[in-house]
Design a protein around this motif. Structure first.
Motif, short mmCIF file in Angstrom:
data_model
loop_
_atom_site.label_atom_id
_atom_site.label_comp_id
_atom_site.label_asym_id
_atom_site.label_seq_id
_atom_site.Cartn_x
_atom_site.Cartn_y
_atom_site.Cartn_z
N UNK A 20 0.86 -1.18 0.00
CA UNK A 20 0.00 0.00 0.00
C UNK A 20 0.89 1.23 0.00
N UNK A 21 0.93 1.98 -1.11
CA UNK A 21 1.83 3.13 -1.19
C UNK A 21 1.50 4.24 -0.20
N UNK A 22 0.30 4.23 0.36
CA UNK A 22 -0.10 5.26 1.30
C UNK A 22 0.23 4.90 2.75
N UNK A 23 0.61 3.65 2.98
CA UNK A 23 0.87 3.18 4.34
C UNK A 23 2.33 3.42 4.72
N UNK A 24 2.56 3.68 6.00
CA UNK A 24 3.94 3.79 6.50
C UNK A 24 4.66 2.48 6.26
N UNK A 25 5.80 2.56 5.59
CA UNK A 25 6.55 1.34 5.29
C UNK A 25 6.03 0.58 4.08
N UNK A 26 4.92 1.03 3.50
CA UNK A 26 4.43 0.44 2.26
C UNK A 26 3.68 -0.86 2.37
N UNK A 27 3.34 -1.31 3.60
CA UNK A 27 2.63 -2.57 3.78
C UNK A 27 1.55 -2.43 4.85
N UNK A 28 0.43 -3.11 4.65
CA UNK A 28 -0.63 -3.19 5.65
C UNK A 28 -0.97 -4.65 5.91
N UNK A 29 -1.61 -4.91 7.03
CA UNK A 29 -1.97 -6.29 7.39
C UNK A 29 -3.20 -6.74 6.59
N UNK A 30 -3.01 -7.82 5.84
CA UNK A 30 -4.15 -8.45 5.15
C UNK A 30 -4.71 -9.59 5.98
N UNK A 31 -3.81 -10.35 6.62
CA UNK A 31 -4.22 -11.43 7.52
C UNK A 31 -3.29 -11.41 8.72
N UNK A 32 -3.87 -11.38 9.92
CA UNK A 32 -3.07 -11.30 11.13
C UNK A 32 -2.18 -12.53 11.27
N UNK A 33 -1.14 -12.40 12.07
CA UNK A 33 -0.16 -13.49 12.16
C UNK A 33 -0.81 -14.79 12.63
N UNK A 34 -0.42 -15.87 12.00
CA UNK A 34 -1.03 -17.18 12.24
C UNK A 34 0.01 -18.27 12.06
N UNK A 35 -0.24 -19.42 12.69
CA UNK A 35 0.57 -20.61 12.52
C UNK A 35 -0.31 -21.74 12.03
N UNK A 36 -0.06 -22.25 10.86
CA UNK A 36 -0.82 -23.39 10.36
C UNK A 36 -0.38 -24.66 11.09
N UNK A 37 -1.22 -25.67 11.07
CA UNK A 37 -0.84 -26.95 11.67
C UNK A 37 0.40 -27.52 10.99
N UNK A 38 0.50 -27.31 9.68
CA UNK A 38 1.66 -27.82 8.96
C UNK A 38 2.95 -27.14 9.42
N UNK A 39 2.89 -25.83 9.59
CA UNK A 39 4.07 -25.08 10.03
C UNK A 39 4.46 -25.46 11.47
N UNK A 40 3.46 -25.69 12.30
CA UNK A 40 3.73 -26.07 13.68
C UNK A 40 4.47 -27.40 13.76
N UNK A 41 4.16 -28.30 12.81
CA UNK A 41 4.76 -29.64 12.83
C UNK A 41 6.03 -29.76 12.02
N UNK A 42 6.38 -28.72 11.27
CA UNK A 42 7.52 -28.80 10.35
C UNK A 42 8.83 -28.96 11.12
N UNK A 43 9.64 -29.97 10.79
CA UNK A 43 10.91 -30.16 11.50
C UNK A 43 12.00 -29.23 10.98
N UNK A 44 12.44 -28.32 11.82
CA UNK A 44 13.51 -27.39 11.45
C UNK A 44 14.84 -27.99 11.91
N UNK A 45 15.76 -28.11 10.97
CA UNK A 45 17.09 -28.63 11.28
C UNK A 45 18.07 -27.47 11.34
N UNK A 46 18.63 -27.24 12.51
CA UNK A 46 19.52 -26.10 12.72
C UNK A 46 20.90 -26.34 12.13
N UNK A 47 21.58 -25.24 11.81
CA UNK A 47 22.96 -25.31 11.40
C UNK A 47 23.17 -25.72 9.96
#
Length: 420
Positions: free
Chosen positions: A393-420
């Motif tokens: 949004x060119x009128x918004x500070x920083x050029x972005x507005x919230x379309x969907x509030x922050x969320x965690x899908x079930x898939x993302x919650x279960x995703x195995x993150x391997x560090x390093x």
């Protein structure tokens, strides 16, 4: 608003001046082990009067525009802290070093700063961090990584803010199915850069697609690729129903512009670093106002939060000639994370390097007023798995507005993150 492409000569002078004008002298932070007059344990970068911090950033290389805003926002935060009396009765001073996004220059900058600083509130880039990771892990100070690849995870002194590229993409694909009507058998296109950013992003899209019965049409590009016409053509011919972009901002501008001209009308999601608000002022600007959104763990500057109003007012006052971009909030946030760790370490009367890291790692619900709670207790995992869906949004500070509030899908919650 600043232009995304700046004249190299002017930028070089201005940004080198930023590095040269660090608030601390090169000797100011040479504190060592011991105990101060107030009974607080000292470590490197700490004296009875000062706490010296280091910023290793890019002021003259490919990420110079964002490196400048990151550093200036951090300085804004510490200036505000100092006006309020500092931390632990000590003024906070900063040493800024430009590494031009070059591994050798990074090693030189780290070697110089390491004995002088209590913490590194800013270290830009997974590739540059990798060049000194072993040294950071062995004895380095608390370091805020401005990078979101899993390669930066797993070391106790190194802290990612936000989540990994893969998790953002997984949340994005889940959104496409639940909210945008994609169904089993559909194809999604993914254009991605070779390297940590693209590799982790495409791992996320393939994981989500496999779980949801979709397939991924991959298009790998190089950092030097400027024209995305062939990628648009390939994805249109493949009949994709949605597209994810994990590429550089200028490449994103090319893609959305060409796609609009070619009549490729499907939802397009930009992963984290794929978008910069300066693009809205380019010829591709109108295309971003179509069916395009950004996946990002951080709330935008335009969010209706008191902290955002504070940042906008302070930054605009201190740097009136510079626009607001993604780096402003990221730089301020990482500076605040380190500031809060220092405050907690002070309460524990331990401003040694180990004391600062321990204070930071004791926080399991840090928010800072940004609307995204983060758990810093496990170095091997990202501190959050939530993603915002943001609309340009060119009128918004920083050029972005919230379309969907922050969320965690079930898939993302279960995703195995391997560090390093």
């Amino acid at each position: 608003m600043t232009r995304f492409r700046l004249r190299s000569g002017v930028v070089g002078v201005a940004l080198l001046a930023l590095a040269a004008s660090s608030c601390a002298s090169d000797k100011a932070g040479d504190g060592g082990a011991g105990t101060g007059a107030d009974g607080v344990k000292h470590g490197p970068g700490v004296t009875d009067d000062t706490i010296t911090l280091g910023l290793i950033t890019d002021l003259t290389g490919p990420y110079a525009p964002i490196g400048k805003s990151l550093s200036q926002a951090a300085q804004l935060y510490y200036d505000e802290i100092n006006l309020g009396g500092g931390i632990c009765g000590r003024q906070v001073e900063t040493l800024v070093r430009d590494m031009s996004y070059d591994a050798q220059k990074t090693a030189v900058a780290y070697t110089e700063l390491e004995p002088k600083v209590a913490a590194l509130p800013q270290f830009l880039g997974s590739t540059t961090i990798a060049s000194v990771r072993d040294r950071l892990e062995a004895s380095g100070p608390l370091t805020l990584a401005l990078a979101w690849a899993p390669s930066v995870l797993g070391a106790k002194p190194i802290q990612m803010t936000g989540t990994t590229y893969a998790i953002d993409v997984i949340n994005g694909v889940d959104h496409l199915v639940k909210d945008r009507g994609l169904k089993k058998g559909d194809k999604i296109g993914h254009v991605y850069l070779e390297g940590d950013y693209g590799d982790d992003s495409v791992a996320g899209s393939k994981y989500a697609a496999d779980k949801l019965g979709l397939s991924v049409v991959e298009q790998k590009v190089k950092p030097t690729d400027a024209d995305m016409s062939s990628q648009v053509s390939a994805l249109k011919q493949a009949g994709v129903k949605a597209i994810i972009l994990s590429i550089a901002p200028k490449q994103t501008a090319s893609f959305v512009g060409v796609a609009a001209t070619a009549g490729l009308k499907v939802p397009v999601l930009g992963s984290n670093s794929a978008f910069a608000p300066q693009l809205l002022a380019t010829d591709a600007g109108p295309a971003f106002l179509g069916d395009f959104a950004v996946l990002q763990a951080a709330s935008p500057l335009s969010a209706d939060l008191p902290i955002m109003k504070t940042i906008i007012a302070g930054y605009s006052d201190k740097f009136p000639k510079d626009g607001l971009d993604n780096g402003v909030m990221a730089g301020y946030t990482s500076a605040m994370v380190v500031g809060d760790a220092l405050k907690k370490a002070c309460e524990n009367k331990d401003l040694s390097r180990d004391g600062i890291i321990a204070a930071h790692r004791s926080q399991n619900a840090w928010d800072g007023g940004f609307g995204s709670t983060m758990d810093f207790t496990d170095p091997a995992q990202p501190p959050t798995r939530k993603t915002y869906l943001l609309k340009p949004d060119p009128k918004a500070a920083g050029g972005l507005t919230v379309q969907k509030d922050n969320f965690t899908s079930d898939l993302a919650a279960a995703y195995p993150v391997t560090a390093g």
